[in-house]
Design a protein around this motif. Sequence first.
Motif, short mmCIF file in Angstrom:
data_model
loop_
_atom_site.label_atom_id
_atom_site.label_comp_id
_atom_site.label_asym_id
_atom_site.label_seq_id
_atom_site.Cartn_x
_atom_site.Cartn_y
_atom_site.Cartn_z
N GLU A 205 45.61 44.38 41.09
CA GLU A 205 45.44 45.44 42.09
C GLU A 205 44.16 45.29 42.89
O GLU A 205 44.09 45.71 44.04
CB GLU A 205 45.45 46.80 41.39
CG GLU A 205 46.73 47.10 40.62
CD GLU A 205 46.65 48.41 39.85
OE1 GLU A 205 45.63 49.12 39.99
OE2 GLU A 205 47.61 48.72 39.12
N THR A 206 43.12 44.70 42.29
CA THR A 206 41.80 44.67 42.95
C THR A 206 41.44 43.33 43.57
O THR A 206 40.46 43.24 44.30
CB THR A 206 40.70 45.05 41.94
OG1 THR A 206 40.65 44.05 40.90
CG2 THR A 206 40.96 46.42 41.33
N GLY A 207 42.20 42.29 43.26
CA GLY A 207 41.87 40.96 43.77
C GLY A 207 40.75 40.28 43.02
O GLY A 207 40.21 39.27 43.47
N ALA A 208 40.38 40.84 41.87
CA ALA A 208 39.35 40.21 41.04
C ALA A 208 39.89 38.93 40.40
O ALA A 208 41.11 38.68 40.41
CB ALA A 208 38.90 41.18 39.96
N LYS A 209 38.98 38.13 39.86
CA LYS A 209 39.37 36.90 39.17
C LYS A 209 38.75 36.93 37.78
O LYS A 209 37.57 37.28 37.64
CB LYS A 209 38.89 35.68 39.94
CG LYS A 209 39.30 34.34 39.35
CD LYS A 209 38.83 33.19 40.22
CE LYS A 209 39.23 31.84 39.61
NZ LYS A 209 38.77 30.70 40.46
N LEU A 210 39.51 36.58 36.77
CA LEU A 210 39.06 36.63 35.38
C LEU A 210 39.27 35.26 34.74
O LEU A 210 40.38 34.72 34.76
CB LEU A 210 39.84 37.70 34.61
CG LEU A 210 39.48 37.97 33.15
CD1 LEU A 210 38.03 38.40 33.02
CD2 LEU A 210 40.41 39.03 32.57
N GLU A 211 38.18 34.69 34.20
CA GLU A 211 38.25 33.38 33.57
C GLU A 211 37.62 33.40 32.18
O GLU A 211 36.68 34.16 31.94
CB GLU A 211 37.51 32.33 34.41
CG GLU A 211 38.20 31.89 35.66
CD GLU A 211 37.45 30.73 36.30
OE1 GLU A 211 37.99 29.60 36.29
OE2 GLU A 211 36.33 30.93 36.81
N PHE A 212 38.13 32.52 31.32
CA PHE A 212 37.56 32.34 29.98
C PHE A 212 37.27 30.86 29.79
O PHE A 212 38.18 30.03 29.79
CB PHE A 212 38.53 32.85 28.92
CG PHE A 212 38.81 34.32 29.03
CD1 PHE A 212 38.00 35.26 28.41
CD2 PHE A 212 39.88 34.77 29.79
CE1 PHE A 212 38.24 36.60 28.54
CE2 PHE A 212 40.14 36.12 29.92
CZ PHE A 212 39.31 37.04 29.30
N LEU A 213 35.97 30.54 29.66
CA LEU A 213 35.54 29.15 29.56
C LEU A 213 34.67 28.97 28.33
O LEU A 213 34.14 29.93 27.78
CB LEU A 213 34.77 28.73 30.82
CG LEU A 213 35.52 28.87 32.15
CD1 LEU A 213 34.58 28.57 33.31
CD2 LEU A 213 36.74 27.95 32.20
N THR A 214 34.50 27.71 27.92
CA THR A 214 33.66 27.41 26.76
C THR A 214 32.46 26.53 27.11
O THR A 214 31.53 26.41 26.32
CB THR A 214 34.47 26.70 25.66
OG1 THR A 214 35.07 25.51 26.21
CG2 THR A 214 35.57 27.62 25.11
N ASP A 215 32.46 25.94 28.31
CA ASP A 215 31.38 25.04 28.71
C ASP A 215 30.40 25.80 29.61
O ASP A 215 30.72 26.14 30.75
CB ASP A 215 31.97 23.85 29.49
CG ASP A 215 30.90 22.84 29.91
OD1 ASP A 215 29.69 23.17 29.85
OD2 ASP A 215 31.28 21.73 30.32
N PRO A 216 29.19 26.10 29.12
CA PRO A 216 28.24 26.90 29.90
C PRO A 216 27.88 26.30 31.26
O PRO A 216 27.85 27.02 32.26
CB PRO A 216 27.01 26.97 28.99
CG PRO A 216 27.54 26.78 27.61
CD PRO A 216 28.67 25.80 27.76
N LYS A 217 27.60 25.01 31.33
CA LYS A 217 27.20 24.41 32.61
C LYS A 217 28.31 24.46 33.64
O LYS A 217 28.06 24.63 34.84
CB LYS A 217 26.71 22.98 32.38
CG LYS A 217 25.35 22.91 31.69
CD LYS A 217 24.77 21.52 31.69
CE LYS A 217 23.37 21.53 31.07
NZ LYS A 217 22.77 20.17 31.03
N CYS A 218 29.52 24.33 33.19
CA CYS A 218 30.67 24.46 34.09
C CYS A 218 30.85 25.92 34.52
O CYS A 218 31.09 26.21 35.70
CB CYS A 218 31.93 23.96 33.39
SG CYS A 218 33.45 24.20 34.33
N ALA A 219 30.68 26.83 33.59
CA ALA A 219 30.93 28.25 33.86
C ALA A 219 29.95 28.83 34.87
O ALA A 219 30.32 29.67 35.70
CB ALA A 219 30.85 29.03 32.55
#
Length: 313
Positions: A205-219
């Motif tokens: 509904e809001t156009g937000a993006k949600l991600e789950f990552l494990t690599d800090p430098k990439c994140a």
Amino acid sequence: MKLTGRSLSTLLDYSVDEIKYILTQAHKVKMEKMNNIFPKRLANKNIALIFEKSSTRTRSAFTVAAFDEGAHPEFLNKNDIHFGKKESTKDTARVLGRMYDGIMFRGFKQDTLNDLIQYSQVPVWNALTDDHHPTQAFADIMTLQERFGDLQGKKLVYLGDAANNVAHSLMIIACKMGMHFVICSPKSRRPADDIIIQCEKIIKETGAKLEFLTDPKCAVKHADCLYTDVWISMGEENNPDCKERIEILKPYQINQQLIHATDKDSTLFLHCLPAVKGLEVTEEVFESKNSAVFDQAENRMHTIKAIMLATLT
């Protein structure tokens, strides 16, 4: 917008427009305080402050916000009243609801908070439970608005232990504000599945993006803000898995190398405090020009004032 009589259990209870309204009011009351304007809109109101867990920012924020608006805050430590011991939460709620105009609860179980809401019949505000910390999330977003203005699409990365109340509330409000929210943590320390499911509905509904990552430098690449919390929460200090948890979280420490990895000089650092420097964040980052942790701490007071005004007047 009419919010009178509403409680605040979790940020899932409030619409996007209601959250934005409270944030607008928070900016307003902050300007009033800066200009020594104190309208006393809560004159003759009495506020019960129930603490099962100790606090610096929460107690101070609620107390000063109440006094600024003419209300009387009463600190009720768990050792000072019969709450949950000689008397059930249900009975305590019905007593306090007849004497106070609003109740703040900072404690352990979400169910305890919900009992206070159900039986007191006055607004009850969640100032921290094991599952949610909505008043903190309001202050976090207010701080980001002060730095960046419109937050739609802004990238907020939460690093470290995300299986906690702060990460839950921050994820909800970031999704409701249309942000690009990244959880960077070990898979074993991610937020609760049911809250993730709720947030996946919100982003549609809001156009937000949600991600789950494990690599800090990439994140953290191109992040507008890096956020972390303590790795061992209050009440967990004696858990047998603490040492193991610290070991798996060490790669997620926010240090100067991680700040550089964002490729942005303006990346903000936030922490809900208190911080354990040397674990989740280094002293160098904590004291750097990127850090806005004390603006964030102050904004607890202004957002809490806005919440009380919205629900009591």
